[in-house]
Design an enzyme around this catalytic site. Structure first.
Site, PDB file in Angstrom:
ATOM      1  N   CYS A 101     -39.622  16.723  19.281  1.00 17.25           N
ATOM      2  CA  CYS A 101     -39.698  17.295  20.789  1.00 17.25           C
ATOM      3  C   CYS A 101     -40.800  16.586  21.550  1.00 17.25           C
ATOM      4  O   CYS A 101     -40.652  15.596  21.983  1.00 17.25           O
ATOM      5  CB  CYS A 101     -40.203  18.913  20.459  1.00 17.25           C
ATOM      6  SG  CYS A 101     -39.973  19.777  22.019  1.00 17.25           S
ATOM      7  N   HIS A 125     -36.049  21.053  16.300  1.00 15.36           N
ATOM      8  CA  HIS A 125     -36.979  21.088  15.281  1.00 15.36           C
ATOM      9  C   HIS A 125     -36.881  21.403  13.910  1.00 15.36           C
ATOM     10  O   HIS A 125     -36.894  22.278  13.481  1.00 15.36           O
ATOM     11  CB  HIS A 125     -37.972  22.195  15.672  1.00 15.36           C
ATOM     12  CG  HIS A 125     -38.892  22.022  17.047  1.00 15.36           C
ATOM     13  ND1 HIS A 125     -39.994  21.739  17.143  1.00 15.36           N
ATOM     14  CD2 HIS A 125     -38.596  22.031  18.452  1.00 15.36           C
ATOM     15  CE1 HIS A 125     -40.563  21.553  18.457  1.00 15.36           C
ATOM     16  NE2 HIS A 125     -39.469  21.891  19.138  1.00 15.36           N
ATOM     17  N   GLU A 164     -38.762  20.792  11.438  1.00 13.28           N
ATOM     18  CA  GLU A 164     -39.838  21.533  10.612  1.00 13.28           C
ATOM     19  C   GLU A 164     -39.878  23.072  10.737  1.00 13.28           C
ATOM     20  O   GLU A 164     -40.452  23.604   9.841  1.00 13.28           O
ATOM     21  CB  GLU A 164     -40.993  20.830  11.257  1.00 13.28           C
ATOM     22  CG  GLU A 164     -41.841  21.528  12.197  1.00 13.28           C
ATOM     23  CD  GLU A 164     -41.201  21.361  13.623  1.00 13.28           C
ATOM     24  OE1 GLU A 164     -39.824  20.704  13.646  1.00 13.28           O
ATOM     25  OE2 GLU A 164     -41.777  21.739  14.720  1.00 13.28           O
TER      26      GLU A 164
END
Lengths: 243, 90
Positions: free
Chosen positions: A97, A206, A208
């Site tokens: 991002c 994302h 994560e």
């Protein structure tokens, strides 16, 4: 191949996570590294010393409030000077991002991100196709595999001139493509790209945030069971072990 | 005190979502004659003393490296603000 945690002990693999003013997802990125079996190392933007880490994650957020352009001011941080040199030397770097935006501003990856075509902030669970499963951050996926990870951005529309886009396609450097719906108007549905060497990867969604059952997107095993993002981190740990 | 004006615009071939939103809003206020809008950025850089050719050269370099991203934007103007004021009053 499974994207689960590695069996090998990886105590020696240290992955840096750089925090800029306005970074939001540094702790999630560090947690993802830990869950994959690596040791996260907190790095600070103002420090030009990468502390001998084996790889670096540039996490998401709104560094410097996205002032000027997303990632434009962070790109000149002392830690970035060290990072650009290390990345050119082959060190694995993942930009997520805002981290992806910083990598394009630093010219480690081509193209740029502009405001979403529809002008709205978008936050959803997004299906991606893994187009290139040979990079340091994707080799534990299969080429063509569909994964679901969160996407949340305002300036997520990937743009580049036609020649650059053709080059990316021709060289297999489109790493991820949006599936089902293009959430921000990105050219050719591109969600993420890699450099030619495959050590520098950037994407808007994302991974994560999809690394632990109970805290991720909905998955085949029920609500919030999705852990499709873990493969990014197990991939890089495996490539470090075998390097 | 001198001042340098730098103007940056999105490249013509790059879709400008903000300009599109602006042109969409104009007719609601009765401005139906405007068929397009593009939104750019204007910077005003201040220096001690006069705007010398060296200052303008430095502003041009700053415009290319930090103030714009050549992938998506063009620097359309780097000028001494006092010269600009003269243009406006002329």
């Amino acid at each position: 191949m499974s994207a689960g945690t590695l069996d090998t002990t990886l105590d020696e693999a240290r992955i840096g996570v750089i925090t800029f003013p306005g970074t939001l997802d540094d702790r999630d990125a560090a947690r993802a590294v830990r869950l994959a079996g690596g040791e996260p190392v907190s790095l600070f933007h103002a420090d030009g010393d990468l502390q001998g880490v084996d790889a670096v994650v540039l996490p998401g957020g709104f560094s410097y409030g996205d002032y000027l352009r997303a990632g434009a001011i962070s790109r000149f941080a002392p830690a970035m000077d060290a990072l650009v040199d290390a990345a050119k030397g082959g060190m694995p770097v993942l930009g997520i991002c805002n981290g992806f935006q910083i990598l394009t501003e630093a010219h480690l990856l081509p193209g740029s991100m502009i405001k979403n075509e529809h002008l709205h902030f978008v936050c959803r669970e997004q299906v991606l196709a893994v187009e290139n499963a040979d990079t340091a951050w994707t080799h534990r996926y299969e080429a063509g595999q569909h994964i679901t990870i969160p996407l949340k951005n305002q300036d997520g529309q990937f743009v580049a001139d036609e020649r650059t886009l053709d080059e990316l396609e021709g060289e297999g450097r489109v790493a991820f493509r949006y599936v089902g719906w293009n959430p921000n108007g990105s050219r050719r549905d591109i969600a993420g790209i890699t450099n030619a060497a495959g050590n520098v990867v950037g994407l808007m969604p994302h991974p994560e945030h999809a690394v632990e059952a109970g805290f991720g997107p909905d998955g085949p095993d029920g609500p919030r069971s999705g852990t499709d993002g873990l493969g990014f981190f197990t991939s890089v740990l495996a490539s470090l072990v075998h390097a | 005190m001198g001042r340098v004006v730098v103007e940056v615009m999105p490249k013509p071939e790059i879709l400008d979502p903000q300009g599109k939103a602006v042109v969409g809003a104009l007719p609601r206020l009765g401005f139906t004659q405007f068929t397009g809008a593009r939104q750019g950025k204007r910077f005003e850089l201040e220096v001690e003393g006069d705007v010398t050719p060296e200052v303008l050269a430095a502003a041009r370099e700053a415009a290319e490296t930090l103030l714009s991203n050549p992938v998506i934007e063009d620097v359309v103007r780097v000028a001494d603000a006092s010269a600009e004021a003269a243009e406006v009053s002329a």
